[in-house]
Design an enzyme around this catalytic site. Structure first.
Site, PDB file in Angstrom:
ATOM      1  N   ASP A  61       0.850  -1.187   0.000  1.00  0.00           N
ATOM      2  CA  ASP A  61       0.000   0.000   0.000  1.00  0.00           C
ATOM      3  C   ASP A  61       0.886   1.237   0.000  1.00  0.00           C
ATOM      4  O   ASP A  61       1.977   1.222   0.570  1.00  0.00           O
ATOM      5  CB  ASP A  61      -0.938   0.044   1.215  1.00  0.00           C
ATOM      6  CG  ASP A  61      -2.007   1.124   1.012  1.00  0.00           C
ATOM      7  OD1 ASP A  61      -2.905   0.893   0.175  1.00  0.00           O
ATOM      8  OD2 ASP A  61      -1.915   2.185   1.653  1.00  0.00           O
ATOM      9  N   GLN A  62       0.387   2.254  -0.670  1.00  0.00           N
ATOM     10  CA  GLN A  62       1.133   3.506  -0.733  1.00  0.00           C
ATOM     11  C   GLN A  62       0.248   4.638  -0.259  1.00  0.00           C
ATOM     12  O   GLN A  62      -0.904   4.737  -0.659  1.00  0.00           O
ATOM     13  CB  GLN A  62       1.553   3.760  -2.188  1.00  0.00           C
ATOM     14  CG  GLN A  62       2.592   4.840  -2.357  1.00  0.00           C
ATOM     15  CD  GLN A  62       3.034   4.957  -3.793  1.00  0.00           C
ATOM     16  OE1 GLN A  62       2.193   5.037  -4.688  1.00  0.00           O
ATOM     17  NE2 GLN A  62       4.332   4.925  -4.029  1.00  0.00           N
TER      18      GLN A  62
END
Ligand SMILES: Nc1nc2c(ncn2[C@H]2C[C@H](O)[C@@H](COP(=O)(O)OP(=O)(O)OP(=O)(O)O)O2)c(=O)[nH]1
Length: 199
Positions: free
Chosen positions: A76-77
């Site tokens: 995830d960013q």
């Protein structure tokens, strides 16, 4: 024998980076309610890097249950500007507003990875990148978004560093792969340390 990795992500660039490195990857996007998880974590006062880490773990956990024995990689960013977390743009107008906020400032990208096997987190990493954007005119932003919307709509920062987006920046402190969404060197190092990769 290269490891069979399950990538619990719908991100094309993450699959591309792993496959270009020679890994065989099974794509298994994890449909988790990211917004609900993010809001719950933020209400508990979680930092942006913890939000990214927990979302990556949630995605890996979900697909680990469906792939017994496999090494499942969740990612995830999170983009953070002055304490505010930005989500991916849902429209060109939202992309314009995002870029107007980022213009002339330094924001952080936090790229989290978590590897889970049979429901057990084995390894995790959060890479932090600091990106300083040139002051952008509203006219340029409008033209840039019009030219690139179909591509940047999938990128949390409304830019793709490997495309025209690189022009937006005066400085980037951190790892290129982490900007694209996957700290590749770190995960390859971990696989090598486990004896899953030989060099
Ligand atoms: N190609 C490219 N993609 C970028 C860049 N910066 C950010 N991204 C992409 C990587 C991820 O696909 C996306 C970050 O959003 P997320 O971490 O929520 O992942 P995404 O929704 O794409 O897939 P997932 O939630 O893992 O199924 O933005 C860039 O410079 N180049």
């Amino acid at each position: 024998m290269l490891p069979d990795l399950v990538l619990a992500s719908s991100s094309q660039i993450r699959a591309q980076l792993l496959r270009s490195a020679g890994l065989s990857v099974t794509i298994a996007p994890a449909r988790v309610d990211e917004e609900a998880i993010r809001q719950a974590l933020e209400q508990e006062g979680a930092k942006p890097r913890d939000v990214a880490d927990q979302l990556a773990e949630a995605k890996a956990m979900k697909q680990s249950a469906r792939h017994p024995g496999a090494l499942v990689l969740g990612a995830d960013q999170v983009l953070e500007l002055q304490g505010e977390i930005f989500a991916k743009p849902e429209s060109p107008d939202q992309a314009i507003a995002h870029l107007q906020s980022l213009s002339g400032r330094t924001h952080r990208l936090l790229s989290a990875l978590v590897v889970v096997q049979d429901g057990r987190p084995l390894w995790r990493h959060v890479a932090e990148v600091r990106l300083t954007m040139h002051p952008l005119s509203d006219a340029f932003i409008a033209e840039y978004v019009a030219r690139n919307w179909d591509s940047i709509r999938h990128a949390v920062g409304c830019y793709k560093l490997e495309e025209e987006g690189v022009r937006l920046f005066s400085a980037i402190e951190g790892d290129y792969f982490a900007v694209l969404g996957l700290p590749l060197i770190e995960v390859l190092n971990w696989l090598r340390a486990r004896g899953e990769l030989t060099t």
